[in-house]
Motif scaffolding. Structure first.
Motif, PDB file in Angstrom:
ATOM      1  N   GLU A 100       0.845  -1.182   0.000  1.00 56.63           N
ATOM      2  CA  GLU A 100       0.000   0.000   0.000  1.00 56.63           C
ATOM      3  C   GLU A 100       0.882   1.233   0.000  1.00 56.63           C
ATOM      4  O   GLU A 100       2.035   1.205   0.459  1.00 56.63           O
ATOM      5  N   VAL A 101       0.352   2.341  -0.547  1.00 56.28           N
ATOM      6  CA  VAL A 101       1.101   3.584  -0.680  1.00 56.28           C
ATOM      7  C   VAL A 101       0.242   4.724  -0.161  1.00 56.28           C
ATOM      8  O   VAL A 101      -0.965   4.576   0.075  1.00 56.28           O
ATOM      9  N   HIS A 102       0.872   5.858   0.024  1.00 58.20           N
ATOM     10  CA  HIS A 102       0.177   7.034   0.547  1.00 58.20           C
ATOM     11  C   HIS A 102      -0.875   7.518  -0.459  1.00 58.20           C
ATOM     12  O   HIS A 102      -0.746   7.303  -1.680  1.00 58.20           O
ATOM     13  N   GLY A 103      -1.871   8.194   0.082  1.00 64.76           N
ATOM     14  CA  GLY A 103      -2.973   8.627  -0.769  1.00 64.76           C
ATOM     15  C   GLY A 103      -2.613   9.662  -1.816  1.00 64.76           C
ATOM     16  O   GLY A 103      -3.422   9.934  -2.708  1.00 64.76           O
ATOM     17  N   THR A 104      -1.432  10.265  -1.719  1.00 60.46           N
ATOM     18  CA  THR A 104      -1.023  11.241  -2.740  1.00 60.46           C
ATOM     19  C   THR A 104      -0.309  10.584  -3.914  1.00 60.46           C
ATOM     20  O   THR A 104      -0.031  11.247  -4.902  1.00 60.46           O
ATOM     21  N   GLN A 105       0.027   9.296  -3.817  1.00 62.36           N
ATOM     22  CA  GLN A 105       0.738   8.612  -4.891  1.00 62.36           C
ATOM     23  C   GLN A 105      -0.258   7.954  -5.847  1.00 62.36           C
ATOM     24  O   GLN A 105      -1.300   7.444  -5.416  1.00 62.36           O
ATOM     25  N   THR A 106       0.108   7.947  -7.119  1.00 62.83           N
ATOM     26  CA  THR A 106      -0.693   7.254  -8.134  1.00 62.83           C
ATOM     27  C   THR A 106       0.166   6.303  -8.954  1.00 62.83           C
ATOM     28  O   THR A 106      -0.286   5.777  -9.968  1.00 62.83           O
ATOM     29  N   THR A 107       1.422   6.122  -8.528  1.00 60.71           N
ATOM     30  CA  THR A 107       2.343   5.216  -9.223  1.00 60.71           C
ATOM     31  C   THR A 107       3.141   4.468  -8.171  1.00 60.71           C
ATOM     32  O   THR A 107       3.505   5.036  -7.137  1.00 60.71           O
ATOM     33  N   VAL A 108       3.398   3.177  -8.418  1.00 54.43           N
ATOM     34  CA  VAL A 108       4.183   2.398  -7.469  1.00 54.43           C
ATOM     35  C   VAL A 108       5.013   1.381  -8.240  1.00 54.43           C
ATOM     36  O   VAL A 108       4.571   0.850  -9.270  1.00 54.43           O
ATOM     37  N   GLN A 109       6.247   1.164  -7.795  1.00 55.67           N
ATOM     38  CA  GLN A 109       7.116   0.146  -8.368  1.00 55.67           C
ATOM     39  C   GLN A 109       6.915  -1.130  -7.556  1.00 55.67           C
ATOM     40  O   GLN A 109       7.144  -1.153  -6.341  1.00 55.67           O
ATOM     41  N   LEU A 110       6.460  -2.211  -8.192  1.00 61.07           N
ATOM     42  CA  LEU A 110       6.122  -3.454  -7.499  1.00 61.07           C
ATOM     43  C   LEU A 110       7.211  -4.490  -7.723  1.00 61.07           C
ATOM     44  O   LEU A 110       7.680  -4.681  -8.855  1.00 61.07           O
ATOM     45  N   LYS A 111       7.609  -5.153  -6.643  1.00 57.13           N
ATOM     46  CA  LYS A 111       8.550  -6.253  -6.749  1.00 57.13           C
ATOM     47  C   LYS A 111       7.786  -7.530  -7.102  1.00 57.13           C
ATOM     48  O   LYS A 111       6.742  -7.810  -6.530  1.00 57.13           O
ATOM     49  N   LEU A 112       8.355  -8.301  -8.035  1.00 55.74           N
ATOM     50  CA  LEU A 112       7.686  -9.499  -8.527  1.00 55.74           C
ATOM     51  C   LEU A 112       8.525 -10.732  -8.251  1.00 55.74           C
ATOM     52  O   LEU A 112       9.743 -10.649  -8.072  1.00 55.74           O
ATOM     53  N   SER A 113       7.855 -11.863  -8.221  1.00 54.22           N
ATOM     54  CA  SER A 113       8.523 -13.154  -8.068  1.00 54.22           C
ATOM     55  C   SER A 113       8.519 -13.876  -9.401  1.00 54.22           C
ATOM     56  O   SER A 113       7.586 -13.712 -10.207  1.00 54.22           O
ATOM     57  N   PRO A 114       9.524 -14.706  -9.651  1.00 50.83           N
ATOM     58  CA  PRO A 114       9.547 -15.457 -10.911  1.00 50.83           C
ATOM     59  C   PRO A 114       8.404 -16.469 -10.990  1.00 50.83           C
ATOM     60  O   PRO A 114       7.888 -16.937  -9.972  1.00 50.83           O
ATOM     61  N   TYR A 115       8.033 -16.762 -12.209  1.00 49.58           N
ATOM     62  CA  TYR A 115       7.104 -17.848 -12.504  1.00 49.58           C
ATOM     63  C   TYR A 115       5.732 -17.609 -11.890  1.00 49.58           C
ATOM     64  O   TYR A 115       5.147 -18.478 -11.251  1.00 49.58           O
ATOM     65  N   VAL A 116       5.202 -16.386 -12.056  1.00 48.55           N
ATOM     66  CA  VAL A 116       3.881 -16.019 -11.559  1.00 48.55           C
ATOM     67  C   VAL A 116       3.152 -15.272 -12.676  1.00 48.55           C
ATOM     68  O   VAL A 116       3.726 -14.408 -13.344  1.00 48.55           O
ATOM     69  N   ASN A 117       1.856 -15.579 -12.898  1.00 44.14           N
ATOM     70  CA  ASN A 117       1.026 -14.878 -13.872  1.00 44.14           C
ATOM     71  C   ASN A 117       0.205 -13.833 -13.106  1.00 44.14           C
ATOM     72  O   ASN A 117      -0.832 -14.137 -12.522  1.00 44.14           O
ATOM     73  N   TYR A 118       0.707 -12.589 -13.096  1.00 42.31           N
ATOM     74  CA  TYR A 118       0.158 -11.533 -12.249  1.00 42.31           C
ATOM     75  C   TYR A 118      -0.997 -10.795 -12.908  1.00 42.31           C
ATOM     76  O   TYR A 118      -0.991 -10.561 -14.125  1.00 42.31           O
ATOM     77  N   SER A 119      -2.008 -10.399 -12.080  1.00 41.98           N
ATOM     78  CA  SER A 119      -2.969  -9.337 -12.382  1.00 41.98           C
ATOM     79  C   SER A 119      -3.046  -8.474 -11.128  1.00 41.98           C
ATOM     80  O   SER A 119      -2.898  -8.977 -10.003  1.00 41.98           O
ATOM     81  N   PHE A 120      -3.323  -7.170 -11.296  1.00 43.67           N
ATOM     82  CA  PHE A 120      -3.350  -6.254 -10.160  1.00 43.67           C
ATOM     83  C   PHE A 120      -4.662  -5.477 -10.127  1.00 43.67           C
ATOM     84  O   PHE A 120      -5.305  -5.263 -11.163  1.00 43.67           O
ATOM     85  N   ARG A 121      -5.059  -5.069  -8.917  1.00 45.03           N
ATOM     86  CA  ARG A 121      -6.169  -4.151  -8.754  1.00 45.03           C
ATOM     87  C   ARG A 121      -5.849  -3.222  -7.575  1.00 45.03           C
ATOM     88  O   ARG A 121      -5.012  -3.545  -6.721  1.00 45.03           O
ATOM     89  N   VAL A 122      -6.519  -2.052  -7.531  1.00 41.51           N
ATOM     90  CA  VAL A 122      -6.213  -1.005  -6.547  1.00 41.51           C
ATOM     91  C   VAL A 122      -7.499  -0.656  -5.797  1.00 41.51           C
ATOM     92  O   VAL A 122      -8.580  -0.557  -6.399  1.00 41.51           O
ATOM     93  N   ILE A 123      -7.385  -0.456  -4.452  1.00 37.48           N
ATOM     94  CA  ILE A 123      -8.500  -0.050  -3.590  1.00 37.48           C
ATOM     95  C   ILE A 123      -8.102   1.244  -2.889  1.00 37.48           C
ATOM     96  O   ILE A 123      -7.010   1.335  -2.309  1.00 37.48           O
ATOM     97  N   ALA A 124      -8.956   2.252  -2.943  1.00 36.96           N
ATOM     98  CA  ALA A 124      -8.707   3.522  -2.261  1.00 36.96           C
ATOM     99  C   ALA A 124      -9.307   3.474  -0.858  1.00 36.96           C
ATOM    100  O   ALA A 124     -10.355   2.879  -0.637  1.00 36.96           O
ATOM    101  N   VAL A 125      -8.624   4.145   0.109  1.00 39.91           N
ATOM    102  CA  VAL A 125      -9.053   4.134   1.511  1.00 39.91           C
ATOM    103  C   VAL A 125      -9.074   5.564   2.033  1.00 39.91           C
ATOM    104  O   VAL A 125      -8.122   6.322   1.812  1.00 39.91           O
TER     105      VAL A 125
END
Length: 1197
Positions: free
Chosen positions: A694-719
């Motif tokens: 999770e990131v601060h509410g003022t950010q709209t971009t984040v660099q995500l660390k990934l693991s090998p051999y994973v088929n990723y999809s992402f979604r975002v929730i605002a709080v």
């Protein structure tokens, strides 16, 4: 407002290196070097010169030394050789010179008093210890004396002498009362340094009978007590009142007020005294004065000032304390005692002497053949100490001659030394107050140069700071050191460099071009050696965008920026501080990479915020102030959860990372505090979403660390503060490539389930940790410290592997490495495990039992050798059981009890034993597998104790003047019964106890007829048994002799009247009628009108107009009413007059008010027998009890 500061780690390194250079020894403390070089002995540890030992424990006299080859040890006692082999109680610790004198098994510490000295010797010389004086501590008892009461007139001075027994070391003195409470002290009453209690003037409240002086001997943890001193203070008024009945008016003392007087000194006596103290000790000077009013004390030093920071006043300024005294503190000190009527003074001449102390202690000297050197031994003291030299423990005057040395007072000069000149020299500096002894060796060595600094050592510093490149070396003769830069560089010299004697090269101001490889060359006539080190000069860390001063409204949000520039090879960490302390633990404070954000600002957030940037080499900081002002009122707003983010986009797609960006939805009037990013693995768990970050509410971009051999999809929730938004639409999928595992299993252990196997277990990798298909584990093991090769096996994705055929309980080195279809994980760490345990082989030996008291015993045993435990030692287990009771002489069913003592204990306590019984026990060692064999059964017996209460007391056959008592023996006699004791006393009609009568009865009796008793009288009986140890618990009983017939009739008539309901009702009606008439008369007189009496009573009900209870009508008889019970609830006797054991808890204490009961000279108890609680029997059958309603009515009969 901003501040900025920079701290360089290089400066700290410079200080450290220079300190090392100043304090360096001739032989560097390099373990490999020390192991190879021959070296004379050096004493490393020894007992103190004045060694006071506990006479209850073994004496341990320490003497440890090092040398090459290892030294041998010998001892002298009182100046002659101490033959250790001839004394069975004396042993020497292995590989040590430490003596252990066993006195715990019948030895006496006094037999080993004396002066001991240890000698450590090898082929290169002999070192000696100090003279160690062994003395056992002593805590003698106070001499018996008859302490007379002190009678003193009010206002006069008083001294209570303590005179404690002389102990070793001297005891600590304090005064307390018989309740173990310290007696209060103040300017008027205080304790002197000699332990006496001084009263400048006494007051009536000083009267007490329990002034007790205690002496605490800390070494043996014992406290001795002096007989209590009674002090009685009388005034002239009280004296006149006492004698007024016997003297005429002219004989009275004058009724004068207390006579005030000027101060005089109680201690010290006279006008002058002398005091000698040793340098470095604490100087204590004392003046205690008497006078009225109480004098105050002031201290001055004639011709000078009291030393600042070393002077303290204690004991209400009666004691002057100067710590760490020196010769400069000598002089005359005056104490002045003053009150309103005048003053007095005393002058103490202080002379500070000094035991010897070092100016220059001799230091070890390492020379090469043909070199010169000196040993210097300089000490000072008062008087001047005498310097004497010894060589290898022998006075140098009678030691073998050495042409290479010459003694010149406090200096030994060596010239053209040879290897035979190696020896240990002792310097002794002594005067009448003590001595100093120092060992210093001369070691003649011929050694080629060695460089001790590790090869290719890397030094990193910040530019424009000094660089220190180490070249620790050793050689004999001392090598010459040269430095070069680069592989083919020329020798360094000039103002750009500083060359230290310990080989260190200093570059005072290192620049970026100073980076490179430096070569240190050491050479002497026996050879040459060189070493390379590397220097890296880094750019300094700087804050290029500092936080700025901010003013913010309460409830708003604020952000401080802190952007840094640093050397790209250093990893900085940024820390935020508030008012130079840690930030509050509050979720409103959010730290980003380059900023600090504070949400919903409050008044408490006002202050100074500091950004601190640290690297491993430097640190910088910058600060700014936040001012919080009142918020502007705003109209009511409707708040809701935010709308979901949208337009998710994946960019910068790499093997182990990806960038996710989105557009926030509307916040619905509540600022978004943070965004939660979740992911889905469509390959393993489709449809299941997991938390990513999770990131601060003022950010709209984040660099995500990934693991090998994973088929990723992402979604975002605002709080926001209201809640969480609906999840956004899922992003596009991104499949990462497979890779070798990054980590190995955790929790690797090696344990044995059987004596001949080793079970290797681990926590398997989970989920993404496999990094690819085909996850397996390579399990490797080998026996520790035997030089075996690794044995390995590859297993499937499991968590356990069993190695069979192993020796019992031996250590193994174990490692488990993960691998998949793409390769192995990094080399795993090794762990130590053990093969399976087996039951211990040996029983503990030398089992001894020490009886502490009749219910407690202490058991000692020798530990078993660890190799026979064959497992992890968990402790020792004691089995013990009662064989028989010595009083009943019959065996009982054996019920074994078990106590376990964890760890390598060699003793334990057995509580809860039954007195006067025979027990057996044995001891077993316990490991993880179970118990070992039992030691031989040890028989022991507990001593006698006090008995339990008699099993019953029955009182029968009452007559006019006699009662018959029958009883049963105690259920638990706990010894041999020697007698029974019966005590009894009458109880009169007002519930008072009469005189106590005691009768002692032989132990073989079971009944007794008491005659000559009063008729119609209730008696209370106290009955207990005795052994030779003492008296047991008592039981109580009450009984009544038969009443006289005439008085019985009178009492019956009284009861018939007093207890009738009509009589009680009649008395209440008469009282109520009189009260109503009085109220009516009062109203008519004051108001002149008519008022309903009933309404007036209802409106103003008098709580005291209450009907008398039925019990209040009884009088002249023994009542069972609740308010007039002579005994505690539950103490009434059954109809058969038998008292059960659990009901026999009465004691004389139950009849007393608190603990103030006393005994008469004849042993009878003084107290009262009240209507609500039993009290001690009163002397003369009198009572000071307040009259009760029953007593009041009795007075009218």
């Amino acid at each position: 407002m901003m501040t900025k500061k920079t701290i360089s780690a290089s400066r700290a390194s410079l200080i450290l290196f220079l300190c090392q250079m100043i304090t360096a020894l001739e032989v560097p403390l390099d373990p490999i070097l020390l192991k190879e070089l021959s070296q004379p002995p050096t004493i490393t540890q020894q007992s103190p010169k004045d060694y006071i030992v506990d006479p209850r424990e073994n004496i341990v006299i320490q003497c440890e030394a090092k040398g090459k080859p290892p030294p041998s040890f010998s001892w002298t006692r009182n100046g002659t050789h101490f033959d250790i082999d001839k004394d069975a109680r004396v042993t020497v610790k292995p590989n040590s010179g430490t003596l252990v004198i066993n006195i715990m098994n019948g030895g006496k510490a006094e037999a080993y008093e004396g002066v001991y000295q240890c000698t450590a010797r090898n082929e290169r010389g002999a070192a000696i210890s100090n003279n160690i004086v062994i003395r056992p501590s002593r805590s003698p008892l106070w001499t018996k004396e008859k302490v007379e009461p002190k009678y003193v007139r009010e206002g006069d001075p008083l001294v209570l002498h303590c005179s404690p027994p002389v102990g070793l070391p001297p005891p600590i003195i304090f005064w307390m009362d018989n309740s173990f409470q310290r007696l209060p002290q103040n300017e008027r009453v205080s304790q002197g340094l000699n332990g006496d209690l001084y009263f400048s003037n006494v007051k009536p409240e000083d009267t007490r009978e329990d002034y007790i002086c205690y002496a605490r001997f800390n070494h043996t943890q014992t406290i001795q007590q002096k007989q209590p001193i009674s002090v009685k203070v009388f005034s002239m008024d009280s004296l006149n009142e006492t004698i007024s009945a016997n003297l005429s008016d002219t004989d009275f003392y004058g009724a004068k007020p207390l006579t005030e007087r000027r101060p005089t000194l109680l201690t010290p006596v006279g006008s002058t005294s002398n005091k000698v103290e040793l340098r470095g000790n604490v100087l204590l000077l004392e003046c205690i004065a008497e006078g009225l009013p109480t004098p105050v004390i002031r201290w001055i030093k004639e011709g000078g000032e009291l030393p600042i920071n070393r002077t303290f006043f204690e004991n209400f300024k009666k004691t002057l304390k100067i710590i760490e005294v020196s010769e400069a503190d000598s002089g005359k000190y005056k104490c002045v005692a003053r009150n309103l009527l005048g003053s007095t003074h005393h002058t103490i001449t202080v002379t500070v002497k000094a035991a010897p102390y070092w100016i220059t202690a001799p230091r070890n000297l390492v020379l090469s053949p043909g070199e010169d050197g000196t040993l210097i031994c300089r000490a000072n003291g008062n008087p001047k100490p005498n310097i004497s030299w010894l060589t290898n423990g022998v006075p140098i005057a009678i030691a073998p001659e050495d042409p290479s040395r010459k003694v010149d007072g406090d200096t030994i000069i060596f010239s053209d030394v040879q290897e035979r000149s190696s020896a240990v020299y002792q310097c002794n500096a002594s005067n009448e107050y003590g001595y100093l002894l120092a060992n210093a060796f001369v070691n003649v060595l011929a050694e080629p140069p060695r460089i001790l600094t590790p090869a290719n050592k890397l030094y990193q510093i910040i530019a424009n700071n000094p660089a220190l490149l180490d070249c620790a070396f050793f050689g004999s003769p001392v090598p010459e050191i040269e430095w070069f830069k680069g592989v083919k560089g020329s020798i360094l010299h000039g103002d750009l460099y500083v060359f230290h004697d310990n080989g260190t090269l200093e570059i005072p101001v290192a620049q970026k071009d100073s980076t490179g490889t430096y070569t240190c060359v050491a050479r002497n006539k026996l050879g040459k050696v060189q070493n390379e080190v590397h220097l890296e000069v880094k750019d300094p860390t700087m804050i290029i965008k500092q936080p700025e001063y901010k003013i913010i409204q309460k409830g708003g949000q604020v952000s401080f920026e802190c952007t840094i520039k640093h050397d790209r090879t250093l990893m900085p960490t940024i820390t935020w501080l508030k008012d130079n302390g840690e930030l509050p633990v509050d979720e409103r404070f959010i730290i980003h990479k380059d900023s600090l954000a504070i949400m919903n600002v409050t008044d408490k957030d006002d202050g100074t915020y500091t950004c601190v940037a640290n690297t491993t080499l430097d640190s910088v900081s910058a600060s700014a102030i936040l001012t919080v002002v009142a918020a502007t009122p705003t109209p009511a707003i409707i708040y809701d959860r935010p709308d979901p983010p949208f337009d998710l986009e994946l960019t910068d797609q790499l093997e182990r990372s990806i960038q996710l960006s989105w557009i926030p939805g509307y916040d619905n009037n509540s600022p978004i505090t943070n965004f939660v990013i979740e992911y889905e693995d469509a390959m393993r768990e489709p449809g299941v979403w997991h938390y990513q970050t999770e990131v601060h509410g003022t950010q709209t971009t984040v660099q995500l660390k990934l693991s090998p051999y994973v088929n990723y999809s992402f979604r975002v929730i605002a709080v926001n503060e209201i809640g969480r938004s609906q999840p956004s639409e899922a992003s596009e999928q991104y499949l990462t490539k497979a890779a070798k595992p990054d980590e190995n299993p955790s929790g690797v252990q090696g344990i044995g389930s059987e004596p001949d196997n080793l079970v290797i277990i681990w926590e398997p990798l989970k989920g993404f940790q496999s990094n690819g298909p085909g996850l397996q584990y390579k399990v490797s093991w080998r026996q520790k410290d035997v030089g075996d090769e690794w044995t390995s096996v590859i297993v499937a994705n499991v968590s356990k592997y069993i190695v069979s055929g192993t020796p019992t309980f031996v250590p193994y080195e174990i490692k488990v490495q993960a691998l998949n279809d793409l390769g192995y994980a990094p080399e795993p760490a090794e762990v130590i495990g053990h093969s399976g345990e087996d039951l211990p082989m040996v029983a503990p030996g030398n089992v001894q039992v020490h009886i502490v008291n009749s219910t407690l015993a202490k058991v000692h045993w020798d530990p078993v050798p660890l190799k026979t435990v064959r497992g992890h030692l968990q402790g020792y287990r004691i089995y013990y059981w009662k064989v028989q009771s010595l009083s009943k002489r019959r065996r009982r069913h054996v019920e074994k009890k078990i106590l376990t003592f964890s760890g390598n204990k060699t003793h334990g306590m057995l509580p809860g034993l039954e007195p006067y019984s025979s027990y057996k026990l044995n001891v077993r060692v316990v490991n993880g597998k179970g118990e070992g064999p039992a030691s031989p059964d040890k028989l022991f017996k507990t001593p006698e104790g006090v008995p339990s209460s008699p099993s019953f007391l029955k009182i029968s056959n009452p007559t006019l003047d006699s009662l018959t008592l029958e009883w049963g023996p105690p259920t638990h006699p706990n010894g041999v019964l020697i007698a029974y004791t019966i005590k009894f006393q009458p109880i009169n009609s007002t519930h008072e106890l009469g005189p106590l009568i005691e009768i002692r009865i032989p132990a073989n009796e079971t009944s007794l007829i008491l005659s000559n008793l009063n008729y119609s009288t209730r008696y209370k009986f106290y009955f207990y048994a005795q052994t030779s140890v003492g008296s047991g618990s008592q039981i109580t009983e009450e009984a009544v002799t038969i009443m006289d017939e005439g008085k019985l009739a009178m009492a019956s008539r009284q009861v018939d009247i007093a207890t009738q309901g009509w009589f009680i009702g009649l008395m209440c009606a008469v009282a109520l009628l009189i009260l109503i008439l009085l109220i009516v008369c009062f109203i008519r007189r004051n108001k002149g009108g008519k008022y309903p009496v009933k309404e007036k009573e209802d409106a103003h009900a008098d709580p005291e107009i209450q009907p008398m209870k039925e019990d209040d009508g009884t009088f002249g008889e023994y009542s069972d009413a609740e308010d007039h019970k002579p005994l505690k609830k539950g103490s009434r006797t059954p109809s058969d007059r038998t008292v059960k054991k659990e009901d026999s808890d009465d004691s004389l204490v139950d009849y007393g008010e608190g603990v103030n009961g006393q005994f008469n000279e004849d042993g009878s108890f003084i107290g009262q027998y009240s209507g609500k609680k039993e009290k001690e029997p009163a002397e003369g059958n009198e009572s000071s009890e307040a009259p009760s309603p029953v007593n009041a009515m009795n007075s009218f009969v």
